[in-house]
Motif scaffolding. Structure first.
Motif, PDB file in Angstrom:
ATOM      1  N   ASN A  14     -23.107   9.268  31.642  1.00 53.40           N
ATOM      2  CA  ASN A  14     -21.744   8.790  31.856  1.00 53.40           C
ATOM      3  C   ASN A  14     -21.646   7.291  31.595  1.00 53.40           C
ATOM      4  OD1 ASN A  14     -19.044   9.622  32.731  1.00 53.40           O
ATOM      5  ND2 ASN A  14     -19.386   8.172  34.386  1.00 53.40           N
ATOM      6  N   SER A  15     -22.618   6.522  32.076  1.00 57.00           N
ATOM      7  CA  SER A  15     -22.587   5.074  31.863  1.00 57.00           C
ATOM      8  C   SER A  15     -22.772   4.735  30.382  1.00 57.00           C
ATOM      9  CB  SER A  15     -23.676   4.400  32.701  1.00 57.00           C
ATOM     10  OG  SER A  15     -24.975   4.808  32.267  1.00 57.00           O
ATOM     11  N   ILE A  16     -23.550   5.541  29.660  1.00 52.80           N
ATOM     12  CA  ILE A  16     -23.717   5.324  28.214  1.00 52.80           C
ATOM     13  C   ILE A  16     -22.401   5.582  27.489  1.00 52.80           C
ATOM     14  CG2 ILE A  16     -24.885   6.158  26.133  1.00 52.80           C
ATOM     15  CD1 ILE A  16     -27.315   6.785  27.887  1.00 52.80           C
ATOM     16  N   ALA A  17     -21.680   6.659  27.888  1.00 57.08           N
ATOM     17  CA  ALA A  17     -20.380   6.963  27.273  1.00 57.08           C
ATOM     18  C   ALA A  17     -19.386   5.828  27.532  1.00 57.08           C
ATOM     19  CB  ALA A  17     -19.846   8.282  27.811  1.00 57.08           C
TER      20      ALA A  17
ATOM     21  N   LYS B 120     -17.380  -0.841  24.042  1.00 54.74           N
ATOM     22  CA  LYS B 120     -17.822  -1.587  22.869  1.00 54.74           C
ATOM     23  C   LYS B 120     -16.938  -1.315  21.653  1.00 54.74           C
ATOM     24  CE  LYS B 120     -21.587  -4.010  23.811  1.00 54.74           C
ATOM     25  NZ  LYS B 120     -21.739  -5.445  23.458  1.00 54.74           N
ATOM     26  N   GLY B 121     -16.123  -0.251  21.748  1.00 52.10           N
ATOM     27  CA  GLY B 121     -15.200   0.062  20.665  1.00 52.10           C
ATOM     28  C   GLY B 121     -15.786   0.890  19.544  1.00 52.10           C
ATOM     29  N   TYR B 122     -16.926   1.551  19.780  1.00 49.03           N
ATOM     30  CA  TYR B 122     -17.508   2.411  18.752  1.00 49.03           C
ATOM     31  C   TYR B 122     -16.638   3.656  18.551  1.00 49.03           C
ATOM     32  CZ  TYR B 122     -21.815  -0.342  19.056  1.00 49.03           C
ATOM     33  OH  TYR B 122     -22.727  -1.349  19.026  1.00 49.03           O
ATOM     34  N   LYS B 123     -16.335   3.963  17.308  1.00 46.89           N
ATOM     35  CA  LYS B 123     -15.519   5.136  17.012  1.00 46.89           C
ATOM     36  C   LYS B 123     -16.364   6.408  17.137  1.00 46.89           C
ATOM     37  CE  LYS B 123     -12.214   2.909  13.900  1.00 46.89           C
ATOM     38  NZ  LYS B 123     -11.619   2.935  12.540  1.00 46.89           N
ATOM     39  N   THR B 124     -15.724   7.487  17.595  1.00 42.24           N
ATOM     40  CA  THR B 124     -16.420   8.769  17.703  1.00 42.24           C
ATOM     41  C   THR B 124     -16.588   9.378  16.311  1.00 42.24           C
ATOM     42  OG1 THR B 124     -14.328   9.945  18.056  1.00 42.24           O
ATOM     43  CG2 THR B 124     -15.505   9.171  20.013  1.00 42.24           C
ATOM     44  N   TRP B 125     -17.426  10.395  16.210  1.00 43.42           N
ATOM     45  CA  TRP B 125     -17.779  10.960  14.907  1.00 43.42           C
ATOM     46  C   TRP B 125     -17.033  12.252  14.595  1.00 43.42           C
ATOM     47  CZ3 TRP B 125     -23.696  10.519  16.187  1.00 43.42           C
ATOM     48  CH2 TRP B 125     -24.042   9.162  16.271  1.00 43.42           C
ATOM     49  N   ARG B 126     -16.347  12.814  15.569  1.00 45.37           N
ATOM     50  CA  ARG B 126     -15.671  14.096  15.335  1.00 45.37           C
ATOM     51  C   ARG B 126     -14.168  14.020  15.600  1.00 45.37           C
ATOM     52  NH1 ARG B 126     -19.507  19.019  17.555  1.00 45.37           N
ATOM     53  NH2 ARG B 126     -21.235  18.710  16.102  1.00 45.37           N
TER      54      ARG B 126
ATOM     55  N   ILE C  14     -12.253   9.315  22.675  1.00 45.19           N
ATOM     56  CA  ILE C  14     -13.277   8.539  23.372  1.00 45.19           C
ATOM     57  C   ILE C  14     -14.589   9.318  23.398  1.00 45.19           C
ATOM     58  CG2 ILE C  14     -11.658   7.278  24.832  1.00 45.19           C
ATOM     59  CD1 ILE C  14     -12.289   9.231  27.075  1.00 45.19           C
ATOM     60  N   TRP C  15     -15.670   8.627  23.717  1.00 47.63           N
ATOM     61  CA  TRP C  15     -16.966   9.266  23.894  1.00 47.63           C
ATOM     62  C   TRP C  15     -17.007   9.954  25.255  1.00 47.63           C
ATOM     63  CZ3 TRP C  15     -20.950   9.217  20.292  1.00 47.63           C
ATOM     64  CH2 TRP C  15     -20.774   8.377  19.185  1.00 47.63           C
ATOM     65  N   HIS C  16     -17.615  11.144  25.282  1.00 43.05           N
ATOM     66  CA  HIS C  16     -17.752  11.893  26.525  1.00 43.05           C
ATOM     67  C   HIS C  16     -19.230  12.139  26.826  1.00 43.05           C
ATOM     68  CE1 HIS C  16     -13.465  12.843  27.008  1.00 43.05           C
ATOM     69  NE2 HIS C  16     -13.447  12.954  25.684  1.00 43.05           N
ATOM     70  N   ARG C  17     -19.524  12.317  28.100  1.00 39.00           N
ATOM     71  CA  ARG C  17     -20.892  12.585  28.526  1.00 39.00           C
ATOM     72  C   ARG C  17     -21.448  13.835  27.861  1.00 39.00           C
ATOM     73  NH1 ARG C  17     -21.910  15.774  32.740  1.00 39.00           N
ATOM     74  NH2 ARG C  17     -19.849  15.372  33.616  1.00 39.00           N
ATOM     75  N   SER C  18     -20.589  14.850  27.668  1.00 35.52           N
ATOM     76  CA  SER C  18     -21.051  16.111  27.081  1.00 35.52           C
ATOM     77  C   SER C  18     -21.567  15.914  25.658  1.00 35.52           C
ATOM     78  CB  SER C  18     -19.917  17.146  27.092  1.00 35.52           C
ATOM     79  OG  SER C  18     -18.798  16.655  26.360  1.00 35.52           O
ATOM     80  N   TYR C  19     -20.913  15.032  24.885  1.00 37.06           N
ATOM     81  CA  TYR C  19     -21.373  14.813  23.514  1.00 37.06           C
ATOM     82  C   TYR C  19     -22.646  13.968  23.484  1.00 37.06           C
ATOM     83  CZ  TYR C  19     -21.233  14.168  18.487  1.00 37.06           C
ATOM     84  OH  TYR C  19     -21.548  14.179  17.154  1.00 37.06           O
ATOM     85  N   ILE C  20     -22.775  13.047  24.436  1.00 40.39           N
ATOM     86  CA  ILE C  20     -24.021  12.290  24.561  1.00 40.39           C
ATOM     87  C   ILE C  20     -25.181  13.252  24.796  1.00 40.39           C
ATOM     88  CG2 ILE C  20     -25.238  10.511  25.881  1.00 40.39           C
ATOM     89  CD1 ILE C  20     -22.876   9.447  24.278  1.00 40.39           C
TER      90      ILE C  20
ATOM     91  N   ASN D  40     -29.656   3.293  20.507  1.00 42.09           N
ATOM     92  CA  ASN D  40     -29.194   2.725  21.782  1.00 42.09           C
ATOM     93  C   ASN D  40     -29.033   3.800  22.848  1.00 42.09           C
ATOM     94  OD1 ASN D  40     -29.035  -0.063  21.131  1.00 42.09           O
ATOM     95  ND2 ASN D  40     -27.141   0.289  20.000  1.00 42.09           N
ATOM     96  N   ILE D  41     -28.496   4.957  22.441  1.00 41.95           N
ATOM     97  CA  ILE D  41     -28.316   6.054  23.398  1.00 41.95           C
ATOM     98  C   ILE D  41     -29.658   6.472  23.987  1.00 41.95           C
ATOM     99  CG2 ILE D  41     -27.709   8.510  23.579  1.00 41.95           C
ATOM    100  CD1 ILE D  41     -25.424   7.994  21.611  1.00 41.95           C
ATOM    101  N   PHE D  42     -30.641   6.695  23.134  1.00 45.46           N
ATOM    102  CA  PHE D  42     -31.947   7.158  23.606  1.00 45.46           C
ATOM    103  C   PHE D  42     -32.669   6.089  24.424  1.00 45.46           C
ATOM    104  CE2 PHE D  42     -31.250  10.643  20.763  1.00 45.46           C
ATOM    105  CZ  PHE D  42     -32.078  11.661  21.212  1.00 45.46           C
ATOM    106  N   LYS D  43     -32.601   4.832  23.968  1.00 45.34           N
ATOM    107  CA  LYS D  43     -33.292   3.767  24.695  1.00 45.34           C
ATOM    108  C   LYS D  43     -32.678   3.545  26.075  1.00 45.34           C
ATOM    109  CE  LYS D  43     -35.043   1.210  20.689  1.00 45.34           C
ATOM    110  NZ  LYS D  43     -34.970  -0.049  19.909  1.00 45.34           N
TER     111      LYS D  43
END
Length: 555
Positions: free
Chosen positions: A260-263, A269-275, A279-285, A248-251
């Motif tokens: 930023n809009s992807i984050a 959507k409530g997706y849990k982060t992996w680390r 919250i999700w940040h643009r830098s990790y995207i 989804n991120i790549f598409k």
């Protein structure tokens, strides 16, 4: 206890009674605890080093408190990392200030290799710098405090110290060479298709081999390990839920959506982060989209030393080789290449850049406590705003957004209304009303400790004394009305904030004195300074210009 320089600012002198209490205190025993790898914190190394220092201080009549322990956990002494970025380097800086370290203090170190593993010339420099202000206790060499005079008159000590330093340095050099050879072997095994480490990307799982048909996103690999209890073969696969997130991120980015809009989409959507992040940040995207492991490619690299005109020698990672089809693929190489061609090479999303917010990482939301972040959508989107991150990323907070420039101007007005002489004294004025009673209790504890020190050595006697020392330390903290900011630094930081040429420079100086800023409204700020729990709200300050700190004229 640090005393602010009275030549820079008028501060009420300590009363004679307090000075008498200070002179009655025993000399301090600092202890230095260091180990190279963070994993050692799980073992007994830390406790053992502290207990030895406490036992020595109690036996020799020094005051010991674990809060005085200088810790460098996971810092190497081979290349001097503990001096460049560790707490021992900060302790050396404190030694340069005559008021920072009380006279007669000692520094307890378990062994020479805890203090340094550098070459013996650098080790001697470190030793002499420490002895300028404190005495040194290294049981490996001498159980008694060592000062500069002792070193000058005892050449045997110098020879022994240099010999131990040389041995420690040679041991570290041998370990470094063995580790380098080990990694060279692992890189070679990776080219042959072996899983040389289980430290895999967050979207990859490693499971013991079982005979079954493998799925589309699974791969059978041979494990490179000397542990005979582990299976030789493993199944490496893409975690389905995380694989869908990556797709989804790549598409979305390939279709034109911003990082930023992807984050924001992932957060809502409530997706849990992996680390473990909230919250999700643009830098990790950006990191995910730049990692070739998503399409199965393993990048191998080495750390090299590079000379830099400004920074001297710095470490950089240089790509040495890549192994295609190493990991199972979460996306196709075609999609990965398409996204790489669209990623910016500079500017937004292109890596680290100077901050555009003078109050960066300082502003907090009064409703939910989240950091207030800068949001700027270009000229068409209006002026940059400061928005609660929980509102912007999650939509869970209702606190209003503020004009960034108006808040920065409000911060300048805050300091314009600040009365330096009374204001800084208020920072220092953490004296409780029952201060005299607290001092009397400290004196009683000191008398009890003197009596207890004459009793025969026993576990009960030691436990009793430790309990008294802990109680005395807590009382001393309540009577301590100093902060960790010198008046000179305080004045200079405010001046640089007002006259700074860039937001990043202003932010750097502001973060030296301020812990957090709560924004109630654009013209209503609540400021908390470092080392002080007292809050200063803008509406409570007198509306008058600041009194500039001037150095007192010496007679």
């Amino acid at each position: 206890m640090s005393i602010i320089c009275t030549s820079c600012l008028y501060i009420k002198p300590l009363t004679n009674k307090i000075m008498n209490v200070m002179t009655q205190l025993k000399p301090l025993c600092y202890s230095y605890v260091r180990f190279s790898t963070p994993d050692q914190v799980k073992g007994d190394s830390k406790r053992r080093q502290v207990d030895k220092a406490r036992e020595w201080a109690l036996k020799e009549g020094y005051e010991f408190d674990e809060s005085l322990t200088i810790r460098d956990e996971g810092k190497s002494a081979y290349k001097g990392t503990h001096l460049k970025t560790g707490n021992l380097g900060k302790f050396l800086d404190r030694i340069k200030d005559d008021n920072e370290i009380p006279k007669g203090s000692v520094l307890y170190v378990e062994a020479v290799d805890r203090l340094t593993r550098m070459e013996f010339t650098d080790a001697m420099d470190l030793l002499l710098n420490l002895l300028k202000k404190v005495k040194l206790v290294i049981p490996q060499l001498n159980s008694q405090p060592i000062d500069k005079d002792y070193v000058n008159s005892n050449t045997g000590f110098v020879h022994q110290f240099v010999g131990l330093c040389a041995g420690a340095n040679a041991e570290s050099q041998r370990k470094s060479e063995n580790l380098r050879a080990s990694w060279d072997t692992k890189r070679r095994m990776a080219k042959e298709g072996c899983l040389y480490t289980e430290n895999v990307p967050e979207w990859i799982s490693v499971e013991p081999y079982e005979k079954r048909n493998l799925g589309k996103h699974e791969k059978l690999m041979k494990r490179f390990t000397r542990d005979t209890t582990k299976s030789e073969k493993v199944i490496v696969s893409v975690i389905p839920e995380r694989g869908e997130i990556i797709k989804n991120i790549f598409k979305k980015y390939d279709k034109g959506e911003s990082m930023n809009s992807i984050a924001i989409w992932l957060n809502r959507k409530g997706y849990k982060t992996w680390r473990g992040a909230k919250i999700w940040h643009r830098s990790y995207i950006r990191k995910i989209m730049s990692n070739p492991s998503v399409c199965g490619t393993l990048e191998q690299s080495k750390t090299e030393k590079v000379e830099d005109g400004e920074l001297g020698i710095k470490l950089t990672r240089k790509k040495t080789n890549e192994v295609k089809n190493y990991y199972p693929k979460a996306i196709t190489p075609k999609l990965f290449k398409s996204v790489q061609s669209k990623l910016p090479t500079n500017g937004k999303g292109g890596g680290a850049r100077p901050t555009q917010n003078a109050l960066s990482n300082l502003c907090k939301c009064p409703k939910c406590g989240s950091t207030m972040t800068r949001v700027f959508k270009g000229k068409k989107g209006g002026l940059p705003k400061l928005v609660c991150r929980a509102r912007h990323q999650l939509g869970t907070c209702t606190h209003e957004r503020f004009n960034q420039h108006e808040v920065e101007n409000a911060m300048r007005r805050f300091f314009d209304r600040w009365d330096f002489e009374n204001g800084l004294e208020a920072l220092l004025n953490a004296q409780p009303k029952d201060r005299e009673q607290l001092i009397a209790k400290i004196q009683e504890i000191n008398k009890t400790l003197q009596k207890a020190s004459k009793l025969p050595l026993s576990k009960e006697r030691n436990d009793f004394m430790f309990k008294l020392l802990d109680e005395r330390r807590k009382l001393e903290l309540k009577t301590d009305y100093n902060i960790d900011i010198s008046a000179k630094q305080f004045n200079e930081s405010i001046k640089r904030f007002k006259t700074g040429s860039s937001p990043s420079e202003q932010n750097a100086y502001l973060r030296q004195i301020i812990r957090r800023i709560i924004i109630h409204k654009e013209d209503d700020l609540e400021v908390y300074f470092i080392g002080c729990d007292k809050k200063f709200r803008m509406k409570d300050l007198n509306k008058r210009k600041s009194l500039v700190i001037q150095k007192r004229k010496r007679p």
